[in-house]
Design an enzyme around this catalytic site. Sequence first.
Site, PDB file in Angstrom:
ATOM      1  N   CYS A  67       0.838  -1.216   0.000  1.00 24.28           N
ATOM      2  CA  CYS A  67       0.000   0.000   0.000  1.00 24.28           C
ATOM      3  C   CYS A  67       0.867   1.257   0.000  1.00 24.28           C
ATOM      4  O   CYS A  67       1.545   1.554   0.984  1.00 24.28           O
ATOM      5  CB  CYS A  67      -0.911  -0.049   1.225  1.00 24.28           C
ATOM      6  SG  CYS A  67      -1.809   1.466   1.561  1.00 24.28           S
ATOM      7  N   CYS A  70       0.043   3.812   2.695  1.00 26.38           N
ATOM      8  CA  CYS A  70       0.527   3.301   3.989  1.00 26.38           C
ATOM      9  C   CYS A  70       2.003   3.632   4.179  1.00 26.38           C
ATOM     10  O   CYS A  70       2.426   4.010   5.269  1.00 26.38           O
ATOM     11  CB  CYS A  70       0.325   1.789   4.093  1.00 26.38           C
ATOM     12  SG  CYS A  70      -1.398   1.262   4.029  1.00 26.38           S
TER      13      CYS A  70
END
Length: 144
Positions: A67, A70
């Site tokens: 991600c 993230c």
Amino acid sequence: MLLALAALTAGAQGYDEPDAELLLDTVYTVHYMTQEQFHEVIADWSARDWVMKNDRPVVVDFYADWCKPCRRLQPILRNLAHHYQGAVDFYRIDIEKNPEIANVFQIRSIPLLLICPLEGEPKEVVGLYSEQEFLRVINLAIGR
């Protein structure tokens, strides 16, 4: 000359003054944890009623290595940990390696921050925001 260099090196190895910046990284940081550790340190996520075990508010980042948002959140979390100076604990849980807790919290989108105040239910924040916005939301959730 060689003897003087050896003496300087020996003296330097005997005692090093701790670097303040390095010390801050050690004390105020974001810790990685598993779903089992969450159960032991923060709360029993399988229980019907939420009861905090930690003695400080907690922010948990649910993330995955693949991600991109993230990954962009990582330095923001480190800065937040420095900002709160131990008054709030910061953790990260990889949802790929801990699918059971991800299912319990019904995580469908990441990054997801779970903000756990000492009293009351945890609050969720989904997405990537500015550091200032995260500060505002965390302060609101923990009653600061």
